[in-house]
Design an enzyme around this catalytic site. Structure first.
Site, PDB file in Angstrom:
ATOM      1  N   ASP A 216       0.854  -1.181   0.000  1.00 46.92           N
ATOM      2  CA  ASP A 216       0.000   0.000   0.000  1.00 46.92           C
ATOM      3  C   ASP A 216       0.895   1.239   0.000  1.00 46.92           C
ATOM      4  O   ASP A 216       1.993   1.170  -0.531  1.00 46.92           O
ATOM      5  CB  ASP A 216      -0.973  -0.044   1.189  1.00 46.92           C
ATOM      6  N   HIS A 291      11.013  -0.061 -11.783  1.00 46.56           N
ATOM      7  CA  HIS A 291      11.114  -1.356 -12.465  1.00 46.56           C
ATOM      8  C   HIS A 291       9.961  -2.249 -12.015  1.00 46.56           C
ATOM      9  O   HIS A 291       9.664  -2.332 -10.819  1.00 46.56           O
ATOM     10  CB  HIS A 291      12.432  -2.059 -12.129  1.00 46.56           C
TER      11      HIS A 291
END
Ligand SMILES: *[C@@H]1O[C@H](CO)[C@@H](O)[C@H](O)[C@H]1NC(C)=O
Ligand SMILES: *[C@@H]1O[C@H](CO)[C@@H](O)[C@H](O)[C@H]1NC(C)=O
Length: 442
Positions: A216, A291
């Site tokens: 989160d 990434h």
């Protein structure tokens, strides 16, 4: 110290930039040494170094004795906690957490709430202090429990050199705080939503050199907020950083995020609202590397996880995104540029520059824009009215997209059913960058 161009440039540029971004000095007003002229050691207030003891009442008593000038000291060792504490008021005090606090109690709320205080410092002199929330005992059963740490209406403060691990809910919230510095911290939570890393709102706060793992919020700004500098942040398998969620009367301005490295997260940066009013303006998002994230740059004025708030939409104005590099998980499914603004409040003056993100899957990616004006990506220029979705297909890798990875990116998230180990605080949070302060216990 190793000399390189980066540190030279950083040494010259960062202090003045930090000063320009922040609205004044941050951190406690008096030193740790001066606060140690009076020490209230929890062991002298009934504390027992045992994982099954209750450090709550001794902590509250030590605080009462030291809150008008002194150091509440938790020496190295293991302590249980079954009673949560509210440390309210006082000034010129520190909480020196050299030990590790293990959650024993199961009540909701906040394990440690510090409120309405000033000139405050929470730190570990060994950089080994931690709070272990054992959140997995809740998460394995599909529930949530208490939050670990909350600062509310705290001014002139710092929090550093501690680890927050496996919170049953949010890890660290700063609610309406002013003139703060947060640094050299690691937060490691379970791999699901509702386990926010750092949530912050208030004014004049510098958050830097922080690593977050969860699924989160990594370091997220909520409304109202202004003059925040958030830099050298490592979202190591997280949800990613964000502003939001935003509702009625949003008031966010002058926020700078820079040097943010994001790996295997929901997004590199998201601004999220659904309806609402007010604005987010004059913010910058510079030097992002990502990434394997689902979304990259994601502005979503129709965020469906949030129920619609009253109003025509929050206005996003004068936001710039510069120097974003790396790769996204699948740029055809979730394009690296997604700027979807409310039709009742189209975005204006959005700038996307030096944006070079490529897809890890397939051979093309999309940019998607709606009701969004400015320059770069698929943004339309020269207007301010609403318009339907436009997409731009990118069929070859943008030049310069290649970006470094961190030495040991997490290979998977942490299980929800087993205890998460307490990690050491890292000494780098962005490729090639050295933290602004060395670890106290380093
Ligand atoms: C846009 O925001 C920047 C800060 O990011 C500020 O320096 C600049 O003055 C703002 N521009 C306008 C037109 O308000
Ligand atoms: C990312 O998290 C993993 C898992 O704990 C850890 O092994 C790795 O060292 C972290 N990466 C860095 C650079 O700290």
């Amino acid at each position: 110290m190793k000399f390189n161009l980066y540190s030279l440039v950083a040494a010259i540029l960062l202090p003045s930039f930090a000063a320009a971004q922040l609205s004044g000095s941050v951190g406690p007003l008096t030193t740790r040494a001066s606060k140690r002229s009076k020490v209230c050691n929890v062991l002298n207030y009934g504390g027992v170094a045992s994982k099954t003891s209750d450090i709550g009442p001794p902590l509250a008593s030590a605080f009462a004795a030291c809150k008008t000038g002194g150091t509440v000291y938790v020496p190295p060792g293991d302590y249980g906690m079954s009673t949560w504490v509210t440390l309210d008021g006082g000034s010129a005090w520190a909480l020196q957490l050299d030990g590790i606090i293990y959650r024993v109690g199961t009540a909701g709320g906040n394990m440690i709430l510090v409120e309405s205080t000033t000139d405050f410092e929470l730190y570990s002199s060994t950089s080994k202090g931690a709070i272990q929330g054992y959140g997995y005992t809740f998460h394995a059963a599909g529930t949530y429990g208490p939050r670990l740490l909350r600062l509310q209406s705290v001014t002139d403060f710092s929090v550093h050199d501690i680890a927050l691990v496996d919170s049953p809910a949010f890890h660290f919230t700063m609610d309406t705080c002013t003139n703060g510095e947060v640094y050299n911290m690691i937060i490691r939570g379970g791999n699901e939503g509702g386990l926010d890393g750092i949530d912050v709102w208030g004014t004049n706060i510098w958050v830097h050199d922080v690593e977050v793992t969860n699924k989160d919020e990594c370091v997220t700004v909520k409304s109202p907020a202004s003059h925040m500098l958030i830099e050298d942040i490592y979202c190591n398998w997280s949800g990613g950083c964000a502003i939001g969620s935003l509702g009625a009367d949003t008031a966010i301005s002058n926020i700078v995020y820079e040097n943010v490295y994001t790996w295997e997260s929901n997004q590199m940066f998201m601004i999220k609202s659904n309806g609402g009013s007010g604005s987010v303006n004059n913010c910058q998002f510079n030097n992002f590397i990502g990434h394997s994230n689902a979304y990259s740059l994601d502005i979503n004025g129709y965020w469906s996880d949030e129920s619609p708030a009253a109003g025509n939409g929050v206005l996003f104005e004068n936001l710039s995104f510069n120097n974003w590099k790396g790769t996204c998980a699948d740029g055809a499914t979730r394009g690296p540029i997604n700027v979807v603004c409310p039709s009742g409040a189209p975005c204006v003056d959005i700038t996307i520059s030096n944006f070079a993100m490529w897809t890890e899957t397939g051979s093309y990616e999309y940019y998607k824009c709606e009701n969004a004006w400015g320059s770069g990506g698929c943004l339309k220029s020269g207007g301010s009215s609403s318009y339907a979705i436009v997409t731009q297909t990118v069929t070859s890798a943008p030049s310069g997209y290649s970006a470094p990875t961190m030495p040991s990116d997490l290979a998977s998230g942490f299980a929800l059913t087993a205890s998460i180990p307490i990690p050491a605080i890292p000494t780098t949070f962005y490729p090639g960058a050295t933290p602004a302060s060395t670890l106290l216990g380093g």
